[in-house]
Design an enzyme around this catalytic site. Structure first.
Site, short mmCIF file in Angstrom:
data_model
loop_
_atom_site.label_atom_id
_atom_site.label_comp_id
_atom_site.label_asym_id
_atom_site.label_seq_id
_atom_site.Cartn_x
_atom_site.Cartn_y
_atom_site.Cartn_z
N SER A 58 42.40 32.67 39.59
CA SER A 58 43.09 31.38 39.58
C SER A 58 43.94 31.20 38.33
O SER A 58 43.61 31.74 37.25
CB SER A 58 42.02 30.28 39.60
OG SER A 58 42.59 29.02 39.34
N TYR A 83 34.87 26.14 35.83
CA TYR A 83 35.44 26.84 36.98
C TYR A 83 36.36 27.97 36.51
O TYR A 83 36.21 29.13 36.91
CB TYR A 83 36.22 25.84 37.87
CG TYR A 83 37.09 26.55 38.88
CD1 TYR A 83 36.51 27.20 39.96
CD2 TYR A 83 38.47 26.60 38.72
CE1 TYR A 83 37.30 27.88 40.87
CE2 TYR A 83 39.27 27.28 39.63
CZ TYR A 83 38.67 27.92 40.70
OH TYR A 83 39.45 28.61 41.59
N LYS A 116 36.05 32.31 36.62
CA LYS A 116 37.07 33.22 37.17
C LYS A 116 37.45 34.28 36.14
O LYS A 116 37.64 35.45 36.48
CB LYS A 116 38.29 32.43 37.63
CG LYS A 116 38.04 31.57 38.85
CD LYS A 116 37.76 32.45 40.08
CE LYS A 116 37.36 31.65 41.30
NZ LYS A 116 37.03 32.49 42.46
#
Ligand code: WQD
Length: 330
Positions: free
Chosen positions: A119, A143, A147
């Site tokens: 991402s 988050y 990643k």
């Protein structure tokens, strides 16, 4: 030979599964169906398991050996930024723990090719507008951290046992390739606006005082079909040895503001619906657009669709079912 797709029943995963099926690849989907549904994967075989559970490692290993899997495309993960701030351990457990099980199983089954759903969140708040892959990465939420850690895990497995991997760093995925494959989570700008309109509520714009042309945030919206196609190119590049880098941005290189998205939906819907401008949302960079030259150079990727196509496809999919559109009142 077959391709194992984790999270294949989800939004982007289901698009990739369908494209793989269309070109005749054997596909095995691993999904816990927590957000996706089995109806989205056609006749692909479904293995229903949560990757972060203890049993997952054995099930994955057996499946990869039984089905002669030669490559994995890994989507299965949690993806809500706000929730990751509230529940960081859950995000590490699911996204990092799930990936650890997957990589251990790949090692045991001798599967050495992998595409990872990464991402733009790995960049945090970069101090360049057009973001190239090699800027320093400072994710600003759990988050994004999961990643980035995922990318490190694949890199380390590359060194240790020859894993060949590509991380695709998605910018703002939106739109729908097939009307039955709408994003079931609907947590991003385009589906949020459409859902608010359906509910008779006024869409909210988070800040119009940014240092951008119209004052609202600019993002690189990429059609989910373009994004899905990038996975097939990346798979081919892995198989042909043309994936020179471990990570690639997937964006269009073109930015659109929140007001441009709103105006686009007004045009397609034929309503001049009102909007409300609220304060800025914390952690939002004013301008975040991909420098997508690397994927173009190495894999020949070029986005085919623009903002109008994205919005039209999202609108068409959102019109299905029993939802009734109402004009919002203030
Ligand atoms: C887009 C723009 C908002 C809702 C997130 C993740 C990122 C990636 C994509 C997956 C922003 C504005 C939004 C609303 C608004 N995810 N907005 N009103 O934050 O760019 O990126 O999704 O990997 O990691 O961070 O996407 O869709 O939330 O917001 O004005 O009701 O729309 O401020 O400028 P974002 P988004």
């Amino acid at each position: 030979m077959s391709v194992l797709v984790t999270g294949g029943a989800g939004y982007i995963g289901a698009h990739v599964v369908r494209l793989l099926q269309e070109r005749g690849e054997e596909v095995i989907v691993v999904d816990d169906l927590s957000t996706g549904s089995a109806s989205r994967i056609g006749d692909a075989e479904l293995v229903e398991v949560d990757l972060a559970t203890d049993e997952a490692y054995r099930i994955l290993t057996d499946t990869m050996i039984d089905k002669d899997v030669d490559a994995v495309i890994h989507f299965a993960a949690k993806k809500q930024v706000g929730e990751s701030v509230q529940r960081p351990a859950t995000y590490y457990h699911q996204n990092v723990g799930g990936l650890a099980n997957l990589l251990r199983a790949m090692y045991d089954a001798g599967v050495k090719e992998m595409i990872f759903s990464s991402s733009a969140a790995v960049y945090g708040l970069p101090d360049v507008d057009m973001v190239p892959e090699d800027v320093e990465k400072h994710p600003i939420n759990p988050y994004g951290e999961t990643k980035l850690i995922g990318e490190w895990m694949m890199r380390d497995c590359g060194v240790a046992w020859g894993l060949k991997s590509v991380a695709l760093r998605y910018f703002n995925a939106a739109g729908t390739g097939w009307t039955d494959l709408e994003d079931p989570a609907a947590l991003n700008l385009v589906p949020i606006i459409l859902n608010r309109l359906h509910a008779g509520k006024t869409p909210v714009v988070f800040g119009d005082d940014y240092d951008t042309a119209d004052g609202t945030c600019v993002r690189d919206y990429i059609h989910v079909m373009d994004l899905a196609n990038a996975h097939l190119l990346a798979l081919d590049a892995l198989r042909n040895g043309n994936a020179k880098h471990g990570a690639y941005n997937v964006g269009t290189g073109t930015g659109s503001s929140v007001f441009e998205v709103v105006d686009g939906i007004r045009e397609i819907s034929g309503w001049d619906f009102p909007i409300e401008v609220s304060a800025r949302r914390e952690g939002d960079p004013g301008y975040l657009v991909a420098d997508s030259s690397r994927i173009k150079e190495d894999m020949g990727f070029q986005a085919q669709f623009g903002l109008a196509d994205i919005l039209q496809s999202a609108w068409d999919a959102n019109q299905l079912g029993s939802k009734k559109v109402q004009v919002p009142t203030k």
